[in-house]
Design a protein around this motif. Structure first.
Motif, PDB file in Angstrom:
ATOM      1  N   ALA A 142       0.830  -1.215   0.000  1.00  0.00           N
ATOM      2  CA  ALA A 142       0.000   0.000   0.000  1.00  0.00           C
ATOM      3  C   ALA A 142       0.862   1.262   0.000  1.00  0.00           C
ATOM      4  CB  ALA A 142      -0.947  -0.006   1.198  1.00  0.00           C
ATOM      5  N   ILE A 143       2.004   1.219   0.687  1.00  0.00           N
ATOM      6  CA  ILE A 143       2.914   2.373   0.675  1.00  0.00           C
ATOM      7  C   ILE A 143       3.438   2.599  -0.733  1.00  0.00           C
ATOM      8  CG2 ILE A 143       5.166   3.207   1.462  1.00  0.00           C
ATOM      9  CD1 ILE A 143       4.551   1.819   4.157  1.00  0.00           C
ATOM     10  N   PHE A 144       3.913   1.538  -1.385  1.00  0.00           N
ATOM     11  CA  PHE A 144       4.413   1.668  -2.757  1.00  0.00           C
ATOM     12  C   PHE A 144       3.313   2.148  -3.701  1.00  0.00           C
ATOM     13  CE2 PHE A 144       8.109  -1.413  -2.062  1.00  0.00           C
ATOM     14  CZ  PHE A 144       9.055  -0.422  -2.178  1.00  0.00           C
ATOM     15  N   ASP A 145       2.116   1.576  -3.578  1.00  0.00           N
ATOM     16  CA  ASP A 145       1.017   1.963  -4.466  1.00  0.00           C
ATOM     17  C   ASP A 145       0.678   3.443  -4.323  1.00  0.00           C
ATOM     18  OD1 ASP A 145       0.910  -0.610  -5.412  1.00  0.00           O
ATOM     19  OD2 ASP A 145      -0.807  -1.199  -4.149  1.00  0.00           O
ATOM     20  N   ARG A 146       0.715   3.943  -3.090  1.00  0.00           N
ATOM     21  CA  ARG A 146       0.418   5.364  -2.881  1.00  0.00           C
ATOM     22  C   ARG A 146       1.493   6.246  -3.506  1.00  0.00           C
ATOM     23  NH1 ARG A 146      -0.161   8.727   2.764  1.00  0.00           N
ATOM     24  NH2 ARG A 146      -0.710  10.693   1.773  1.00  0.00           N
ATOM     25  N   LEU A 147       2.759   5.850  -3.360  1.00  0.00           N
ATOM     26  CA  LEU A 147       3.846   6.642  -3.928  1.00  0.00           C
ATOM     27  C   LEU A 147       3.801   6.640  -5.454  1.00  0.00           C
ATOM     28  CD1 LEU A 147       6.698   5.701  -1.450  1.00  0.00           C
ATOM     29  CD2 LEU A 147       5.529   7.909  -1.650  1.00  0.00           C
ATOM     30  N   VAL A 148       3.404   5.517  -6.049  1.00  0.00           N
ATOM     31  CA  VAL A 148       3.257   5.464  -7.507  1.00  0.00           C
ATOM     32  C   VAL A 148       2.064   6.317  -7.934  1.00  0.00           C
ATOM     33  CG1 VAL A 148       2.694   3.950  -9.450  1.00  0.00           C
ATOM     34  CG2 VAL A 148       4.402   3.242  -7.786  1.00  0.00           C
ATOM     35  N   ASP A 150       0.865   8.910  -6.476  1.00  0.00           N
ATOM     36  CA  ASP A 150       1.192  10.327  -6.295  1.00  0.00           C
ATOM     37  C   ASP A 150       2.353  10.779  -7.175  1.00  0.00           C
ATOM     38  OD1 ASP A 150      -0.816  10.478  -4.432  1.00  0.00           O
ATOM     39  OD2 ASP A 150       0.510  10.477  -2.683  1.00  0.00           O
ATOM     40  N   ASP A 151       2.783   9.937  -8.115  1.00  0.00           N
ATOM     41  CA  ASP A 151       3.850  10.245  -9.081  1.00  0.00           C
ATOM     42  C   ASP A 151       5.224  10.478  -8.445  1.00  0.00           C
ATOM     43  OD1 ASP A 151       2.224   9.965 -11.317  1.00  0.00           O
ATOM     44  OD2 ASP A 151       1.553  12.054 -11.211  1.00  0.00           O
ATOM     45  N   HIS A 152       5.482   9.835  -7.317  1.00  0.00           N
ATOM     46  CA  HIS A 152       6.830   9.882  -6.756  1.00  0.00           C
ATOM     47  C   HIS A 152       7.714   8.828  -7.408  1.00  0.00           C
ATOM     48  CE1 HIS A 152       5.861  12.824  -3.714  1.00  0.00           C
ATOM     49  NE2 HIS A 152       4.764  12.147  -3.455  1.00  0.00           N
ATOM     50  N   TYR A 153       7.085   7.778  -7.915  1.00  0.00           N
ATOM     51  CA  TYR A 153       7.764   6.738  -8.665  1.00  0.00           C
ATOM     52  C   TYR A 153       6.999   6.516  -9.960  1.00  0.00           C
ATOM     53  CZ  TYR A 153      10.295   5.184  -4.469  1.00  0.00           C
ATOM     54  OH  TYR A 153      11.102   5.102  -3.368  1.00  0.00           O
ATOM     55  N   ARG A 154       7.729   6.200 -11.012  1.00  0.00           N
ATOM     56  CA  ARG A 154       7.090   5.812 -12.261  1.00  0.00           C
ATOM     57  C   ARG A 154       6.604   4.368 -12.163  1.00  0.00           C
ATOM     58  NH1 ARG A 154      10.815   6.691 -17.154  1.00  0.00           N
ATOM     59  NH2 ARG A 154      11.353   8.420 -15.833  1.00  0.00           N
ATOM     60  N   GLU A 155       7.429   3.510 -11.546  1.00  0.00           N
ATOM     61  CA  GLU A 155       7.097   2.109 -11.311  1.00  0.00           C
ATOM     62  C   GLU A 155       7.514   1.764  -9.885  1.00  0.00           C
ATOM     63  OE1 GLU A 155       8.365  -0.721 -14.327  1.00  0.00           O
ATOM     64  OE2 GLU A 155       8.947   0.994 -15.549  1.00  0.00           O
ATOM     65  N   ARG A 156       6.929   0.716  -9.356  1.00  0.00           N
ATOM     66  CA  ARG A 156       7.289   0.282  -8.002  1.00  0.00           C
ATOM     67  C   ARG A 156       8.733  -0.204  -7.984  1.00  0.00           C
ATOM     68  NH1 ARG A 156       2.695  -2.911  -4.903  1.00  0.00           N
ATOM     69  NH2 ARG A 156       4.605  -3.719  -3.994  1.00  0.00           N
ATOM     70  N   PRO A 157       9.564   0.326  -7.087  1.00  0.00           N
ATOM     71  CA  PRO A 157      10.973  -0.076  -7.043  1.00  0.00           C
ATOM     72  C   PRO A 157      11.184  -1.572  -6.807  1.00  0.00           C
ATOM     73  CG  PRO A 157      10.628   1.873  -5.722  1.00  0.00           C
ATOM     74  CD  PRO A 157       9.280   1.396  -6.139  1.00  0.00           C
ATOM     75  N   ASP A 158      10.338  -2.194  -6.003  1.00  0.00           N
ATOM     76  CA  ASP A 158      10.519  -3.629  -5.747  1.00  0.00           C
ATOM     77  C   ASP A 158      10.290  -4.445  -7.010  1.00  0.00           C
ATOM     78  OD1 ASP A 158       7.782  -2.941  -5.672  1.00  0.00           O
ATOM     79  OD2 ASP A 158       7.294  -4.510  -4.214  1.00  0.00           O
ATOM     80  N   ARG A 159       9.368  -4.033  -7.843  1.00  0.00           N
ATOM     81  CA  ARG A 159       9.113  -4.761  -9.097  1.00  0.00           C
ATOM     82  C   ARG A 159      10.206  -4.479 -10.137  1.00  0.00           C
ATOM     83  NH1 ARG A 159       2.629  -3.815  -9.133  1.00  0.00           N
ATOM     84  NH2 ARG A 159       2.199  -5.261  -7.444  1.00  0.00           N
ATOM     85  N   VAL A 160      10.761  -3.275 -10.132  1.00  0.00           N
ATOM     86  CA  VAL A 160      11.855  -2.952 -11.051  1.00  0.00           C
ATOM     87  C   VAL A 160      13.075  -3.799 -10.713  1.00  0.00           C
ATOM     88  CG1 VAL A 160      13.470  -1.132 -11.755  1.00  0.00           C
ATOM     89  CG2 VAL A 160      11.042  -0.616 -11.540  1.00  0.00           C
ATOM     90  N   VAL A 161      13.393  -3.889  -9.432  1.00  0.00           N
ATOM     91  CA  VAL A 161      14.535  -4.695  -9.000  1.00  0.00           C
ATOM     92  C   VAL A 161      14.307  -6.157  -9.367  1.00  0.00           C
ATOM     93  CG1 VAL A 161      15.771  -5.567  -6.970  1.00  0.00           C
ATOM     94  CG2 VAL A 161      15.286  -3.136  -7.185  1.00  0.00           C
TER      95      VAL A 161
END
Length: 176
Positions: A142-148, A150-161
């Motif tokens: 939920a934290i990652f989803d909110r940051l995505v 709100d346009d703080h991330y283009r993609e979730r960092p955990d999924r990019v890694v």
């Protein structure tokens, strides 16, 4: 390797900046868990504890010490659900999930209201010991989803890694 270096230089390299002003509070609309996640790209336990303390500061929950530390024992704590104070906005999904993990079956704090200081539900650390950890992946997600959102991330960092690790493993298999 060269393709990854080119892509990094083009898309993900941090821009050169000048002096940065000190800010003692999180940016508007972000809680401490989101800011901590932005700092190191992972919602670690310290970020989740900061969210927990922030809920206490805002009057949603209360943290009480029930027994002090002794020579061979740690202090014990109890957590009281107080509800969202009147006039407060609803909680973000991550905070609702944290609250649901602490107080299962009590509803989300936005659904309950209490007189100031009256506990609607109380749990102790012993109550949470073997069940709270099952809620952590949902809170982190939920934290990652909110940051995505709100346009703080283009993609979730955990999924990019995960994607790059998978690509590296695939390249290694092809190389062998």
């Amino acid at each position: 390797g060269a393709g990854l270096l080119r892509r990094w230089r083009k898309q993900w390299r941090d821009p050169a900046t000048g002096p940065v002003g000190v800010q003692y509070e999180p940016p508007a609309g972000l809680g401490p868990a989101e800011v901590g996640t932005l700092v190191d790209n992972t919602p670690d336990p310290r970020d989740l504890m900061a969210m927990h303390v922030d809920l206490a500061v805002r009057g949603v929950i209360r943290i009480r010490e029930t027994s002090p530390a002794g020579w061979l024992s740690r202090p014990e704590y109890a957590f009281d659900l107080l509800g969202v104070p009147a006039g407060a906005a609803g909680l973000p999904e991550s905070e609702q999930r944290l609250s649901a993990g602490l107080f299962p079956g009590a509803g989300t704090p936005s659904e309950v209201a209490a007189e100031r200081g009256t506990a609607l539900r109380t749990v102790t650390c012993d109550d949470l010991r073997d069940r709270f950890h099952t809620h952590l992946p949902g809170i982190r997600s939920a934290i990652f989803d909110r940051l995505v959102a709100d346009d703080h991330y283009r993609e979730r960092p955990d999924r990019v890694v995960s994607g790059y690790v998978g690509a590296a493993i695939g390249a290694g298999v092809l190389f062998v």
